[in-house]
Design a protein around this motif. Structure first.
Motif, PDB file in Angstrom:
ATOM      1  N   THR A  95      27.111  58.633-121.281  1.00 28.30           N
ATOM      2  CA  THR A  95      26.232  57.948-122.221  1.00 28.30           C
ATOM      3  C   THR A  95      26.867  56.645-122.669  1.00 28.30           C
ATOM      4  O   THR A  95      28.086  56.460-122.562  1.00 28.30           O
ATOM      5  N   ASP A  96      26.057  55.745-123.153  1.00 25.03           N
ATOM      6  CA  ASP A  96      26.512  54.477-123.708  1.00 25.03           C
ATOM      7  C   ASP A  96      27.408  54.743-124.918  1.00 25.03           C
ATOM      8  O   ASP A  96      27.138  55.634-125.726  1.00 25.03           O
ATOM      9  N   CYS A  97      28.456  53.940-125.049  1.00 20.92           N
ATOM     10  CA  CYS A  97      29.398  54.143-126.160  1.00 20.92           C
ATOM     11  C   CYS A  97      28.732  53.954-127.516  1.00 20.92           C
ATOM     12  O   CYS A  97      29.257  54.417-128.543  1.00 20.92           O
ATOM     13  N   THR A  98      27.583  53.290-127.571  1.00 19.35           N
ATOM     14  CA  THR A  98      26.889  53.084-128.848  1.00 19.35           C
ATOM     15  C   THR A  98      25.964  54.248-129.208  1.00 19.35           C
ATOM     16  O   THR A  98      25.404  54.272-130.302  1.00 19.35           O
ATOM     17  N   ASN A  99      25.808  55.200-128.304  1.00 15.10           N
ATOM     18  CA  ASN A  99      24.923  56.345-128.553  1.00 15.10           C
ATOM     19  C   ASN A  99      25.695  57.416-129.316  1.00 15.10           C
ATOM     20  O   ASN A  99      26.052  58.474-128.776  1.00 15.10           O
ATOM     21  N   GLU A 100      25.949  57.150-130.579  1.00 16.77           N
ATOM     22  CA  GLU A 100      26.767  58.054-131.393  1.00 16.77           C
ATOM     23  C   GLU A 100      26.156  59.447-131.552  1.00 16.77           C
ATOM     24  O   GLU A 100      26.895  60.445-131.513  1.00 16.77           O
ATOM     25  N   PRO A 101      24.841  59.592-131.743  1.00 21.82           N
ATOM     26  CA  PRO A 101      24.291  60.947-131.873  1.00 21.82           C
ATOM     27  C   PRO A 101      24.578  61.820-130.658  1.00 21.82           C
ATOM     28  O   PRO A 101      24.932  62.993-130.801  1.00 21.82           O
ATOM     29  N   SER A 102      24.447  61.255-129.453  1.00 23.40           N
ATOM     30  CA  SER A 102      24.709  62.031-128.245  1.00 23.40           C
ATOM     31  C   SER A 102      26.190  62.366-128.123  1.00 23.40           C
ATOM     32  O   SER A 102      26.558  63.502-127.804  1.00 23.40           O
TER      33      SER A 102
ATOM     34  N   ALA B 247      29.671  47.530-121.101  1.00 19.63           N
ATOM     35  CA  ALA B 247      31.133  47.510-120.994  1.00 19.63           C
ATOM     36  C   ALA B 247      31.733  48.906-121.028  1.00 19.63           C
ATOM     37  O   ALA B 247      32.747  49.166-120.375  1.00 19.63           O
ATOM     38  N   GLU B 248      31.133  49.826-121.786  1.00 21.18           N
ATOM     39  CA  GLU B 248      31.715  51.152-121.952  1.00 21.18           C
ATOM     40  C   GLU B 248      30.654  52.236-121.781  1.00 21.18           C
ATOM     41  O   GLU B 248      29.862  52.495-122.691  1.00 21.18           O
TER      42      GLU B 248
END
Length: 406
Positions: free
Chosen positions: A147-154, A365-366
């Protein structure tokens, strides 16, 4: 509100338990669940208010992203007596290499969705747990998700509630397809390899990489694989015979996967003014292609993607040859109506990253990979005689990204 969870194989599962709503986890049935699943996909793809969002069109096939794995499943969560679909998750099991060249069965979890009106009730956790059990029965020793590093809930769901650990960080490189073609030096030869020859070379080149699939031959011969291409200086052409298996001193190689036949993407929520400006760049590029302006593709209608996999380069001219291969694929995509971007995903230690053209604004990027040992770790060490995969969370070895994962 708390929920009671029942498995599908319970005899005559009740609609309610002690007066509380009940969630039942079932395997996806196309006739029964397709319409509800497609509706929930649309509900879950709404981006942040006031910001553009990237939505996915599965083209009428909810399991399209896992269909090309021999072992795959989709689970849905039904709520209450009417069986309303309020959650779903997809998964597959494949055999891949570890960093020590041992093949293990690995589960890949993707597409977790929970209806916005039924979140924070433990449905996502139960879907993950049920899918893990299904994968264990199919022989999986590990499970991972990306998952994308910004997808904090996941990330929080998997790492804090489901005992996953952050494992690898990859970079997704996105190159938009322009209206003009990209030049390739006349001193460089680009040849297409047969699936059999490509498989032989990949087995050699990725012998010590992570996640290299055991069924590579099935990937290369899949109808979605548009071919494997190799670039090298033309001066080697009269001397090099690919049948010998001897690689030239300078070369680059990659394969192309046609995801536009599986799903399409679309950017929504962009103002008409910005859309008009982007359209202007395309018109200018089409009218004056010799300027080679970086035009903005029409991503505001459904578009497809070419995914690059098996990227490898060697020799002092390897970077230049890889850039030429990427230009070759870009020109392929340009001639394919509806293809809006060329994408590659590479490990942060992979030197190929520096040679792949991309737009930083579009790239990721992450991309975080999280992994979990589905067995008891100590028992696993005793049986296999080596440490658990989780103990090698940082590795300089290249990671092979399976195009079926994308």
């Amino acid at each position: 509100m708390s929920l009671k969870i029942a498995a599908e194989n319970w005899p005559n599962p009740p609609l309610e338990m002690e007066g509380e709503p009940l969630i039942v986890i079932k395997e996806y049935d196309e006739e029964r669940h397709k319409v509800a699943v497609e509706k929930m996909e649309r509900l879950c793809e709404v981006g942040q208010r006031g910001k553009p969002s990237l939505v996915t069109d599965l083209m009428g096939d909810p399991i399209c992203r896992i269909r090309h794995f021999p072992i795959h499943v989709m689970l849905v969560a039904e709520y209450g007596g009417r069986g309303a679909v309020v959650g779903m998750i997809r998964g597959c099991v494949k055999t891949v290499k570890r960093d020590d060249s041992v093949y293990v069965k690995l589960a890949y979890l993707l597409g977790l969705r929970v209806s916005p009106t039924h979140r924070r009730l433990g449905i996502g956790t139960k879907l993950v747990e049920h899918l893990e059990e299904w994968c264990k029965k199919k022989g999986a020793k590990y499970a991972y998700m990306a998952t994308d590093c910004t997808n904090e809930p996941s990330i929080n769901l998997f790492t804090k509630k489901c005992d996953y650990s952050k494992f690898r960080t990859l970079t997704m490189l996105v190159q938009p397809v322009h209206a003009h073609s990209k030049p390739i030096s006349s001193s460089i030869a680009v040849v297409r390899l047969s699936p059999r020859l490509a498989g032989t070379m990949y087995n050699q080149l990725f012998a010590y990489s992570e996640f290299y699939p055991k069924d590579m031959d099935l990937i290369l011969s899949n109808k979605l694989s548009l071919g494997t291409f190799m670039a090298f200086p033309k001066k080697y052409l009269p001397k090099w015979d690919p049948k010998t298996g001897i690689l030239p001193p300078n070369f680059a190689i990659l394969s192309v996967w046609n995801t536009k036949e599986v799903f399409k993407l679309q950017v929504k929520g962009v103002s008409p003014l910005k859309q008009a400006c982007c359209a202007g760049t395309r018109v200018l590029d089409a009218c004056m292609p010799w300027l080679r302006l970086p035009s903005f593709p029409h991503v505001f209608k459904p578009f497809g993607i070419y995914f690059l996999y098996g990227l490898h380069m060697e020799g002092k001219h390897g970077g230049r040859l890889m850039r030429s291969l990427c230009s070759f694929v870009h020109n392929m995509a340009r001639d394919d109506a509806g293809c809006g971007a060329v994408v590659a995903e590479l490990g942060q230690w992979d030197p190929v990253r520096e040679a792949v053209p991309h737009w930083k604004k579009f790239s990721l990027a992450e991309d975080i990979w999280c992994i979990k040992n589905l067995e008891d770790a100590k028992q696993h060490i005793r049986q296999c005689g080596h440490s658990d995969w989780l103990t090698s969370r940082s590795s300089p070895l290249p990671i092979f990204v399976d195009p079926r994962d994308f």
